[in-house]
Design a protein around this motif. Structure first.
Motif, PDB file in Angstrom:
ATOM      1  N   SER A  39       3.177  -5.708   6.968  1.00  0.00           N
ATOM      2  CA  SER A  39       3.737  -5.697   5.613  1.00  0.00           C
ATOM      3  C   SER A  39       3.806  -4.280   5.057  1.00  0.00           C
ATOM      4  N   MET A  40       2.792  -3.474   5.335  1.00  0.00           N
ATOM      5  CA  MET A  40       2.812  -2.082   4.880  1.00  0.00           C
ATOM      6  C   MET A  40       3.973  -1.318   5.510  1.00  0.00           C
ATOM      7  N   ALA A  41       4.112  -1.451   6.817  1.00  0.00           N
ATOM      8  CA  ALA A  41       5.174  -0.727   7.521  1.00  0.00           C
ATOM      9  C   ALA A  41       6.551  -1.145   7.025  1.00  0.00           C
ATOM     10  N   GLN A  42       6.737  -2.452   6.827  1.00  0.00           N
ATOM     11  CA  GLN A  42       8.041  -2.938   6.381  1.00  0.00           C
ATOM     12  C   GLN A  42       8.339  -2.494   4.954  1.00  0.00           C
ATOM     13  N   ALA A  43       7.322  -2.523   4.086  1.00  0.00           N
ATOM     14  CA  ALA A  43       7.529  -2.102   2.699  1.00  0.00           C
ATOM     15  C   ALA A  43       7.890  -0.627   2.614  1.00  0.00           C
ATOM     16  N   VAL A  44       7.211   0.195   3.407  1.00  0.00           N
ATOM     17  CA  VAL A  44       7.507   1.631   3.420  1.00  0.00           C
ATOM     18  C   VAL A  44       8.919   1.876   3.940  1.00  0.00           C
ATOM     19  N   GLU A  45       9.295   1.147   4.986  1.00  0.00           N
ATOM     20  CA  GLU A  45      10.634   1.320   5.557  1.00  0.00           C
ATOM     21  C   GLU A  45      11.717   0.886   4.574  1.00  0.00           C
ATOM     22  N   GLU A  46      11.518  -0.257   3.919  1.00  0.00           N
ATOM     23  CA  GLU A  46      12.532  -0.760   2.993  1.00  0.00           C
ATOM     24  C   GLU A  46      12.707   0.159   1.783  1.00  0.00           C
ATOM     25  N   LEU A  79       9.092  -5.049  -1.675  1.00  0.00           N
ATOM     26  CA  LEU A  79       8.003  -6.024  -1.692  1.00  0.00           C
ATOM     27  C   LEU A  79       8.138  -6.929  -0.477  1.00  0.00           C
ATOM     28  N   VAL A  80       7.070  -7.000   0.308  1.00  0.00           N
ATOM     29  CA  VAL A  80       7.051  -7.806   1.532  1.00  0.00           C
ATOM     30  C   VAL A  80       5.868  -8.763   1.461  1.00  0.00           C
ATOM     31  N   GLN A  81       6.086 -10.016   1.828  1.00  0.00           N
ATOM     32  CA  GLN A  81       5.015 -11.013   1.814  1.00  0.00           C
ATOM     33  C   GLN A  81       4.965 -11.728   3.158  1.00  0.00           C
ATOM     34  N   ILE A  82       3.756 -11.809   3.741  1.00  0.00           N
ATOM     35  CA  ILE A  82       3.566 -12.483   5.026  1.00  0.00           C
ATOM     36  C   ILE A  82       2.406 -13.468   4.890  1.00  0.00           C
ATOM     37  N   PRO A  83       2.645 -14.761   5.081  1.00  0.00           N
ATOM     38  CA  PRO A  83       1.564 -15.748   4.970  1.00  0.00           C
ATOM     39  C   PRO A  83       0.666 -15.742   6.204  1.00  0.00           C
ATOM     40  N   HIS A  84      -0.552 -16.238   6.042  1.00  0.00           N
ATOM     41  CA  HIS A  84      -1.433 -16.404   7.195  1.00  0.00           C
ATOM     42  C   HIS A  84      -1.996 -17.822   7.204  1.00  0.00           C
ATOM     43  N   ARG A  85      -2.535 -18.188   8.343  1.00  0.00           N
ATOM     44  CA  ARG A  85      -3.011 -19.556   8.546  1.00  0.00           C
ATOM     45  C   ARG A  85      -4.321 -19.816   7.808  1.00  0.00           C
ATOM     46  N   GLN A  86      -4.490 -21.059   7.382  1.00  0.00           N
ATOM     47  CA  GLN A  86      -5.745 -21.531   6.809  1.00  0.00           C
ATOM     48  C   GLN A  86      -6.396 -22.452   7.843  1.00  0.00           C
ATOM     49  N   SER A  87      -7.678 -22.267   8.094  1.00  0.00           N
ATOM     50  CA  SER A  87      -8.380 -23.091   9.071  1.00  0.00           C
ATOM     51  C   SER A  87      -9.474 -23.890   8.374  1.00  0.00           C
ATOM     52  N   SER A 111      -1.714 -15.276   1.693  1.00  0.00           N
ATOM     53  CA  SER A 111      -0.735 -14.341   2.248  1.00  0.00           C
ATOM     54  C   SER A 111      -1.141 -12.906   1.950  1.00  0.00           C
ATOM     55  N   THR A 112      -0.428 -11.994   2.586  1.00  0.00           N
ATOM     56  CA  THR A 112      -0.567 -10.565   2.301  1.00  0.00           C
ATOM     57  C   THR A 112       0.759 -10.064   1.750  1.00  0.00           C
ATOM     58  N   ARG A 113       0.686  -9.325   0.655  1.00  0.00           N
ATOM     59  CA  ARG A 113       1.880  -8.707   0.077  1.00  0.00           C
ATOM     60  C   ARG A 113       1.688  -7.199   0.032  1.00  0.00           C
ATOM     61  N   ALA A 114       2.747  -6.487   0.321  1.00  0.00           N
ATOM     62  CA  ALA A 114       2.726  -5.029   0.226  1.00  0.00           C
ATOM     63  C   ALA A 114       3.987  -4.579  -0.485  1.00  0.00           C
ATOM     64  N   GLY A 115       3.834  -3.619  -1.380  1.00  0.00           N
ATOM     65  CA  GLY A 115       4.982  -3.130  -2.125  1.00  0.00           C
ATOM     66  C   GLY A 115       4.854  -1.656  -2.443  1.00  0.00           C
ATOM     67  N   VAL A 116       5.988  -0.991  -2.556  1.00  0.00           N
ATOM     68  CA  VAL A 116       6.027   0.421  -2.916  1.00  0.00           C
ATOM     69  C   VAL A 116       6.517   0.544  -4.353  1.00  0.00           C
ATOM     70  N   MET A 117       5.800   1.347  -5.149  1.00  0.00           N
ATOM     71  CA  MET A 117       6.146   1.556  -6.557  1.00  0.00           C
ATOM     72  C   MET A 117       6.277   3.042  -6.850  1.00  0.00           C
ATOM     73  N   ASP A 118       7.106   3.349  -7.863  1.00  0.00           N
ATOM     74  CA  ASP A 118       7.215   4.737  -8.293  1.00  0.00           C
ATOM     75  C   ASP A 118       6.291   4.977  -9.482  1.00  0.00           C
ATOM     76  N   ASP A 159       5.389  10.977  -4.769  1.00  0.00           N
ATOM     77  CA  ASP A 159       5.492  10.331  -6.073  1.00  0.00           C
ATOM     78  C   ASP A 159       5.507   8.811  -5.994  1.00  0.00           C
ATOM     79  N   LEU A 160       5.166   8.253  -4.830  1.00  0.00           N
ATOM     80  CA  LEU A 160       5.184   6.805  -4.650  1.00  0.00           C
ATOM     81  C   LEU A 160       3.804   6.299  -4.235  1.00  0.00           C
ATOM     82  N   VAL A 161       3.533   5.042  -4.579  1.00  0.00           N
ATOM     83  CA  VAL A 161       2.260   4.403  -4.228  1.00  0.00           C
ATOM     84  C   VAL A 161       2.544   3.107  -3.487  1.00  0.00           C
ATOM     85  N   LEU A 162       1.776   2.870  -2.438  1.00  0.00           N
ATOM     86  CA  LEU A 162       1.865   1.625  -1.679  1.00  0.00           C
ATOM     87  C   LEU A 162       0.718   0.723  -2.095  1.00  0.00           C
TER      88      LEU A 162
END
Length: 205
Positions: free
Chosen positions: A58-65, A29-37, A14-21, A3-6
């Motif tokens: 971010s996916m793994a951390q969001a699922v775990e949290e 909700l997890v956010q991880i920035p990345h470098r700009q070149s 940045s990359t954000r990942a979150g789990v919703m019902d 019943d949940l969606v990632l």
């Protein structure tokens, strides 16, 4: 019960990942920035390996949290849209940094193309877009013209070129799926928005 969606939002900075019902409530909700070149004027690049690593983390951390585990029904991906990269279908290794949608290295070529009014009109009628370096097509052409291994791999049937969502789906499925959706394809300047397919005439240019 599944019943949940990632949700994954792979954005420009940045990359954000979150789990919703099912009610749309955000459980994590997890956010991880990345470098700009910025290798030279007008050029903006991202490290595709860093992006993939941040997506996985971010996916793994969001699922775990959210303690989601076996309750996940699916994964949705939003991405940068026009940003493109090329990779080896066999090894999965990117051939060069991803060229970001803001990159203007091909602007002069696109302006020249736009001065051909008949061509510019046909492009707009087919894609709904103007001839501009903002979109993916000229970035793909640049990769083919300037990354030596891209042509060689293309001749061997080993080249993948796509937007960031295609790269992520390919990685998430272990190379079993190489795809995008119509809304992202429509930002490439290669997609017929009425026929809902890539246009052969544009692909040959």
């Amino acid at each position: 019960m599944r019943d949940l969606v990632l949700g994954v939002d792979q954005g420009t900075t940045s990359t954000r990942a979150g789990v919703m019902d099912r009610a749309g409530r955000m459980l994590s909700l997890v956010q991880i920035p990345h470098r700009q070149s910025f290798p030279r004027e007008g050029c903006i690049e991202h490290d595709a390996v860093e992006i993939w690593d941040n997506v996985r983390r971010s996916m793994a951390q969001a699922v775990e949290e959210a303690n989601a585990g076996a309750r996940l029904a699916g994964v949705g991906i939003a991405n940068q849209g026009e940003t493109v990269l090329a990779w080896d279908r066999e090894t999965g290794a990117p051939l060069a940094p991803a060229i970001v949608w803001q990159d203007t290295r091909t602007q002069a070529e696109m302006e020249e193309l736009g001065r051909d009014t008949a061509t510019a009109r046909r492009i707009r009628e087919t894609t709904g877009l103007a001839t501009d370096a903002y979109f993916s097509a000229s970035k793909i052409r640049w990769l083919l013209d300037h990354v030596a291994s891209s042509r060689r791999l293309a001749e061997r049937g080993r080249l993948c070129v796509g937007t960031v969502d295609a790269w992520l789906v390919w990685k998430l499925t272990g190379g079993r799926s190489f795809c995008t959706d119509a809304s992202t394809a429509a930002r490439t300047l290669l997609f017929d928005i009425r026929a809902l397919r890539y246009d052969p005439w544009l692909l040959e240019r």
